[in-house]
Design an enzyme around this catalytic site. Structure first.
Site, PDB file in Angstrom:
ATOM      1  N   ASN A 210       3.063 -14.083  -8.797  1.00 38.72           N
ATOM      2  CA  ASN A 210       4.194 -13.467  -8.101  1.00 38.72           C
ATOM      3  C   ASN A 210       4.458 -14.213  -6.805  1.00 38.72           C
ATOM      4  O   ASN A 210       3.802 -15.214  -6.500  1.00 38.72           O
ATOM      5  CB  ASN A 210       3.944 -11.974  -7.866  1.00 38.72           C
ATOM      6  CG  ASN A 210       2.670 -11.733  -7.073  1.00 38.72           C
ATOM      7  OD1 ASN A 210       2.554 -12.160  -5.924  1.00 38.72           O
ATOM      8  ND2 ASN A 210       1.701 -11.048  -7.684  1.00 38.72           N
ATOM      9  N   ASP A 279       0.049  -6.613 -12.605  1.00 38.85           N
ATOM     10  CA  ASP A 279      -0.154  -5.401 -13.400  1.00 38.85           C
ATOM     11  C   ASP A 279      -0.454  -5.731 -14.855  1.00 38.85           C
ATOM     12  O   ASP A 279      -1.070  -4.935 -15.566  1.00 38.85           O
ATOM     13  CB  ASP A 279       1.094  -4.511 -13.330  1.00 38.85           C
ATOM     14  CG  ASP A 279       1.321  -3.955 -11.932  1.00 38.85           C
ATOM     15  OD1 ASP A 279       0.317  -3.650 -11.248  1.00 38.85           O
ATOM     16  OD2 ASP A 279       2.486  -3.843 -11.510  1.00 38.85           O
ATOM     17  N   PHE A 324      -0.563  -0.654  -0.297  1.00 37.59           N
ATOM     18  CA  PHE A 324       0.789  -1.150  -0.035  1.00 37.59           C
ATOM     19  C   PHE A 324       1.666  -0.870  -1.246  1.00 37.59           C
ATOM     20  O   PHE A 324       1.179  -0.820  -2.384  1.00 37.59           O
ATOM     21  CB  PHE A 324       0.770  -2.657   0.242  1.00 37.59           C
ATOM     22  CG  PHE A 324       0.592  -3.001   1.694  1.00 37.59           C
ATOM     23  CD1 PHE A 324       1.636  -3.528   2.432  1.00 37.59           C
ATOM     24  CD2 PHE A 324      -0.622  -2.777   2.325  1.00 37.59           C
ATOM     25  CE1 PHE A 324       1.479  -3.843   3.777  1.00 37.59           C
ATOM     26  CE2 PHE A 324      -0.795  -3.087   3.661  1.00 37.59           C
ATOM     27  CZ  PHE A 324       0.268  -3.621   4.390  1.00 37.59           C
ATOM     28  N   LYS A 338       2.655   7.312  -5.466  1.00 35.51           N
ATOM     29  CA  LYS A 338       1.503   6.404  -5.521  1.00 35.51           C
ATOM     30  C   LYS A 338       0.395   6.879  -4.589  1.00 35.51           C
ATOM     31  O   LYS A 338      -0.794   6.837  -4.937  1.00 35.51           O
ATOM     32  CB  LYS A 338       1.954   4.987  -5.138  1.00 35.51           C
ATOM     33  CG  LYS A 338       0.895   3.906  -5.299  1.00 35.51           C
ATOM     34  CD  LYS A 338       1.508   2.534  -5.037  1.00 35.51           C
ATOM     35  CE  LYS A 338       0.483   1.420  -5.218  1.00 35.51           C
ATOM     36  NZ  LYS A 338       1.082   0.082  -4.974  1.00 35.51           N
ATOM     37  N   LYS A 342      -3.130   8.006  -6.502  1.00 34.51           N
ATOM     38  CA  LYS A 342      -4.288   7.113  -6.355  1.00 34.51           C
ATOM     39  C   LYS A 342      -5.225   7.536  -5.232  1.00 34.51           C
ATOM     40  O   LYS A 342      -6.130   6.798  -4.862  1.00 34.51           O
ATOM     41  CB  LYS A 342      -3.802   5.676  -6.167  1.00 34.51           C
ATOM     42  CG  LYS A 342      -2.948   5.230  -7.361  1.00 34.51           C
ATOM     43  CD  LYS A 342      -2.663   3.758  -7.393  1.00 34.51           C
ATOM     44  CE  LYS A 342      -1.842   3.424  -8.650  1.00 34.51           C
ATOM     45  NZ  LYS A 342      -1.575   1.989  -8.801  1.00 34.51           N
TER      46      LYS A 342
END
Length: 405
Positions: A210, A279, A324, A338, A342
């Site tokens: 990425n 991912d 992040f 998120k 998590k």
């Protein structure tokens, strides 16, 4: 820096004195007030006028210069000092400072700098540097609280190759940053930071990755170290110079990062996961280079391990976990989900659609989200962003401590 701080730069008579002009220029650009003190021998290598032009101050050489307004000049300058750095430091100046000899403006002034941090960068011929008496003198300085910056190795002015080169100005700049940029409010804390992209192999030649540059994570690691924390940085492949004051663990793939982070997180008080981890990865990486064919190519992908979820599920009491979130739509909504899913304590959310935010650049725009608050930060440099993130984390930790009393 909250206020302008003063750096006393001592320049003694070595060929590396020319590098000290670049160091002075860097420190001025960083917002420091720089006072330069030179030995008489230093004038043989670089003119005091160079330093006067760069710093806007008289370069102090002669203890008995009658052109000054009468005052005890060396004491007045010493009182201003927030830090002292001697660069280059010859064997002669090292010996004088180690044994309290004050026979010129530089040594007299430095002897009066009793409480501020003092750094010294030896620069000389390899055989001189390795001479036991020089090493003994450096050990004496360490005993009195001096930080000795180890010289670099390479080709020396005398023609020899070995240890004795003064480190480059950028390295010395980082030592000053580490010393003065922040209060040491994180002393005793162990911080784990992740940064950069991961690379997932398609074959021995190609990989999927990425756009992450690692700049945000590296800025966080530098700020935490400068605030006194013991920092471990797990980093994917980047073009950035590794932070000097962090333990750096290089990784390549998401699996590599997972293994390193799970291992290192056990002892961390704070985990800040700024890396952009893939991912998905190719289910089967080819053993040999895949040859180009006329037909289209399809690659079967599979999920990588979710590092942040693993950290959240194993988070121990008192450990702080910050993630992040990079989004292109529904920034706050997706980031809050998120955070909850998590088991995070904080999430720093930013959007690729916001000017000045995102990958590669030197600025960022983030929203700091906890279960109790959402703080929108303005456009800031990534270092300023890092400092604000750490401020918020420390405030949350302090608040948690207060609630437990």
């Amino acid at each position: 820096m909250e206020k302008k701080k003063t750096v006393l730069l001592g320049v003694s008579g070595g060929i590396a004195a020319y590098k000290s002009a670049s160091l002075a220029s860097m420190l001025i650009k960083d917002g420091y007030d720089v006072e330069v003190l030179m030995t008489k021998n230093g004038e043989n290598f670089i003119s005091p006028i160079v330093f006067e032009t760069l710093t806007g101050h008289k370069c102090l050489v002669d203890t008995f210069d009658r052109n000054f307004e009468f005052k005890v000049e060396h004491v007045a300058v010493a009182k201003k000092a927030d830090a002292v750095i001697i660069a280059p430091a010859t064997a002669n100046i090292i010996a004088k400072l180690a044994h309290g000899i004050a026979d010129d403006m530089l040594t007299t002034t430095v002897l009066a700098c009793r409480t501020c941090p003092k750094l010294i960068a030896p620069a000389m011929n390899t055989e001189m540097y390795l001479n036991p008496v020089v090493q003994d003198n450096l050990e004496v300085l360490r005993k009195y609280g001096w930080q000795v910056i180890e010289p670099a190795e390479g080709h020396l002015a005398c023609g020899d190759t070995g240890a004795g080169k003064m480190p480059e100005p950028e390295v010395l700049r980082q030592y000053i940053y580490q010393t003065l940029a922040y209060e040491k409010d994180m002393t005793g804390k162990k911080v784990l930071v992740t940064a950069g992209p991961t690379q997932e192999a398609i074959d021995p030649v190609r990989y999927i990755t990425n756009h992450s540059s690692g700049k945000m994570g590296y800025a966080i690691a530098r700020v935490c170290a400068a605030r006194g924390a013991e920092v471990t940085l797990v980093t994917g492949q980047t073009a950035l110079e590794k932070p000097l004051f962090a333990e750096v663990i290089p990784v390549v793939s998401a699996e590599d990062m997972y293994q390193a982070v799970v291992r290192e997180a056990a002892d961390a008080d704070i985990v800040i996961k700024a890396a952009a981890v893939a991912d998905y990865k190719p289910k089967h990486a080819a053993e040999h280079k895949m040859k180009k064919k006329d037909a289209d190519l399809s690659i079967e992908m599979e999920r990588t391990k979710d590092i942040l979820a693993a950290l959240g599920s194993s988070k121990r009491p008192g450990q702080f976990l910050c993630g992040f979130s990079m989004e292109t739509e529904n920034l706050i909504e997706n980031s809050v989900k998120k955070l909850e899913k998590k088991n995070l304590d904080m999430i720093a959310a930013n959007s690729l659609n916001t000017a000045g935010a995102g990958f590669q650049g030197d600025t960022n725009v983030v929203t700091l989200i906890t279960k109790d608050s959402q703080i929108q930060l303005p456009l800031l440099s990534k270092e300023e962003t890092a400092a604000r993130i750490i401020d918020s984390i420390m405030e949350c930790i302090e608040k948690r401590r207060g609630e437990l009393k």
